[in-house]
Design a protein around this motif. Sequence first.
Motif, PDB file in Angstrom:
ATOM      1  N   VAL A  33       0.860  -1.177   0.000  1.00  0.00           N
ATOM      2  CA  VAL A  33       0.000   0.000   0.000  1.00  0.00           C
ATOM      3  C   VAL A  33       0.900   1.232   0.000  1.00  0.00           C
ATOM      4  N   GLY A  34       0.545   2.189  -0.833  1.00  0.00           N
ATOM      5  CA  GLY A  34       1.328   3.415  -0.944  1.00  0.00           C
ATOM      6  C   GLY A  34       2.323   3.389  -2.087  1.00  0.00           C
ATOM      7  N   ASP A  35       2.658   2.193  -2.582  1.00  0.00           N
ATOM      8  CA  ASP A  35       3.554   2.109  -3.730  1.00  0.00           C
ATOM      9  C   ASP A  35       2.843   2.649  -4.972  1.00  0.00           C
ATOM     10  N   GLU A  36       3.620   3.194  -5.894  1.00  0.00           N
ATOM     11  CA  GLU A  36       3.074   3.712  -7.142  1.00  0.00           C
ATOM     12  C   GLU A  36       3.187   2.647  -8.222  1.00  0.00           C
ATOM     13  N   LEU A  37       2.079   2.378  -8.901  1.00  0.00           N
ATOM     14  CA  LEU A  37       2.049   1.395  -9.977  1.00  0.00           C
ATOM     15  C   LEU A  37       2.068   2.115 -11.320  1.00  0.00           C
TER      16      LEU A  37
END
Length: 128
Positions: free
Chosen positions: A64-68
């Motif tokens: 969660v919070g990672d950029e895809l």
Amino acid sequence: MTDRTPLIRVTAMPADTNPYGGVFGGWLMGQMGLACGSFASRRTRGKAILVAADAIKFPGAMAVGDELSVYVELLNQGRTSLRLRAEAISRERDGDGEKMVAEGEFTFVALDENNKPRAFAEESESNG
């Protein structure tokens, strides 16, 4: 990771997780399908629908919070269809570390106003 331009860039949120707290694979597939759909609609200049998703793999995990970022490339173009490859790359929220978290192949068919397969012009023909 590369100089390519992603078709979709989105941040994973808590609602995108599975019961174990990891980012849900179905959410990743959905983002890949949206990116491929955008590519297909622009390439065919009209309605194009997903008819197959193949060779889906999840070689990494995303938090969660990672950029895809989802990147799409054309594998094959037929008279009425496109076969596309999507790569989903995760960038850690607080840094520059990147890794592939999903990949797969998606097939789209261009449809006419009656929802029947339609031929579409090759990119080189539409450019003159």
